[in-house]
Design an enzyme around this catalytic site. Structure first.
Site, PDB file in Angstrom:
ATOM      1  N   GLY A  23     -14.721   0.544  17.374  1.00  0.00           N
ATOM      2  CA  GLY A  23     -14.513  -0.001  18.708  1.00  0.00           C
ATOM      3  C   GLY A  23     -15.238   0.740  19.807  1.00  0.00           C
ATOM      4  O   GLY A  23     -14.870   0.642  20.977  1.00  0.00           O
ATOM      5  N   LYS A  46     -27.988   3.580  25.681  1.00  0.00           N
ATOM      6  CA  LYS A  46     -27.867   3.531  24.222  1.00  0.00           C
ATOM      7  C   LYS A  46     -29.144   4.126  23.655  1.00  0.00           C
ATOM      8  O   LYS A  46     -30.187   3.463  23.598  1.00  0.00           O
ATOM      9  CB  LYS A  46     -27.697   2.082  23.763  1.00  0.00           C
ATOM     10  CG  LYS A  46     -27.571   1.909  22.255  1.00  0.00           C
ATOM     11  CD  LYS A  46     -26.175   2.188  21.766  1.00  0.00           C
ATOM     12  CE  LYS A  46     -26.038   1.868  20.283  1.00  0.00           C
ATOM     13  NZ  LYS A  46     -24.682   2.144  19.776  1.00  0.00           N
ATOM     14  N   GLU A 118     -23.796   6.008  24.874  1.00  0.00           N
ATOM     15  CA  GLU A 118     -23.128   5.580  23.645  1.00  0.00           C
ATOM     16  C   GLU A 118     -23.946   5.961  22.424  1.00  0.00           C
ATOM     17  O   GLU A 118     -25.114   5.594  22.289  1.00  0.00           O
ATOM     18  CB  GLU A 118     -22.905   4.064  23.644  1.00  0.00           C
ATOM     19  CG  GLU A 118     -22.212   3.588  22.364  1.00  0.00           C
ATOM     20  CD  GLU A 118     -22.115   2.078  22.249  1.00  0.00           C
ATOM     21  OE1 GLU A 118     -21.718   1.603  21.174  1.00  0.00           O
ATOM     22  OE2 GLU A 118     -22.438   1.378  23.226  1.00  0.00           O
ATOM     23  N   ALA A 120     -24.527   6.357  18.073  1.00  0.00           N
ATOM     24  CA  ALA A 120     -24.612   5.436  16.942  1.00  0.00           C
ATOM     25  C   ALA A 120     -23.712   5.973  15.838  1.00  0.00           C
ATOM     26  O   ALA A 120     -23.946   7.078  15.325  1.00  0.00           O
ATOM     27  CB  ALA A 120     -26.052   5.317  16.448  1.00  0.00           C
TER      28      ALA A 120
END
Length: 248
Positions: A23, A46, A118, A120
């Protein structure tokens, strides 16, 4: 292979996970929506997106759909759904470099009070042969949030992740439950107490299961209520946050 970056206006918050599919992207969207509700200018980075070809909507598109329009930047993308290092090697593509990530984050910081980065998969997933998300956090002296699953098995995964973060000198800022079920079982309800007790890291947000399917307006209205305790935004953004609130 950590490099230092000179201070810029925007604070940086790095989000990792205990594994994949816990999530993380929806949690990033929730954090972005809550920070925006507090009056902060938010951007999201990202560093590496895998499993998609150019032009396909990725994690950043999901963040924008849920949290609303905000500056986003993806540094590299590889088509195969693998760890970035492996995907790059198989594609014969250049590996991601720490300076590329830092330059992208720095660019976003110029116009943002908070940049959320964010990762990975889990914290030790290789972005490149000698690069993990820990190097990105260290480059900015940024705290890390750990998104975790609340169910059976999470205690081991979360403790290992938190211990790894601390071993590198980074500070875990909090745990985020990535998908809280509507009907939690015994293990899940016990884990709410056991996770902070065993890791020494508080649960700072609980995102309900299925939140990613919410209407964006409903998602943005609800996101601030999913946060627990004081706001997560790093101290570097406190002065900016105060100035914003004073002008409202």
């Amino acid at each position: 292979m950590t490099s230092r970056v000179e201070a810029s206006p925007g604070a940086v918050l790095v989000v990792t996970g205990t594994s994949t599919d816990v999530g993380k992207t929806v949690a990033v969207a929730a954090l972005a929506a809550a920070a925006r509700a507090d009056g902060l200018r938010v951007a999201v980075c990202k560093p590496a997106q895998t499993g998609l070809v150019p032009g396909e909507p990725g994690d950043l598109a999901a963040v924008v759909r849920l949290a609303g329009e905000l500056p986003c930047a993806e540094v590299v993308r590889y088509a195969e759904p693998l760890a970035p290092e492996t995907a790059a090697r198989r594609a014969g593509a250049p590996h991601l470099r720490i300076d590329e990530v830092c330059e992208t984050v720095e660019h976003l910081r110029r116009e943002a009070d908070l940049v959320i980065v964010e990762g990975a998969g889990g914290v030790l997933v290789r972005l490149a042969p000698d690069l993990t998300l820990l190097d990105v956090a260290a480059a900015f002296d940024a705290p890390m949030l750990v998104v975790t699953d609340p169910g059976l098995g999470t205690l081991n995964h979360t403790e290992l992740t938190v211990d790894t973060i601390r071993a590198t000198g980074c500070e875990p800022a909090g745990l985020v439950i990535g998908a809280w079920p509507t009907d939690p079982d015994l293990a899940t309800t016990c884990n709410v107490d056991d996770l902070p007790r065993l890791t020494g890291v508080p649960i700072v947000a609980v995102v309900p299961a299925g939140a990613g399917a919410h209407d964006p307006t409903d998602f943005q209205a609800a996101a601030p209520t999913w946060l627990r305790g004081p706001r997560l935004w790093p101290a570097a953004s406190e002065e900016l946050f105060t100035r914003v609130k004073e002008t409202q």
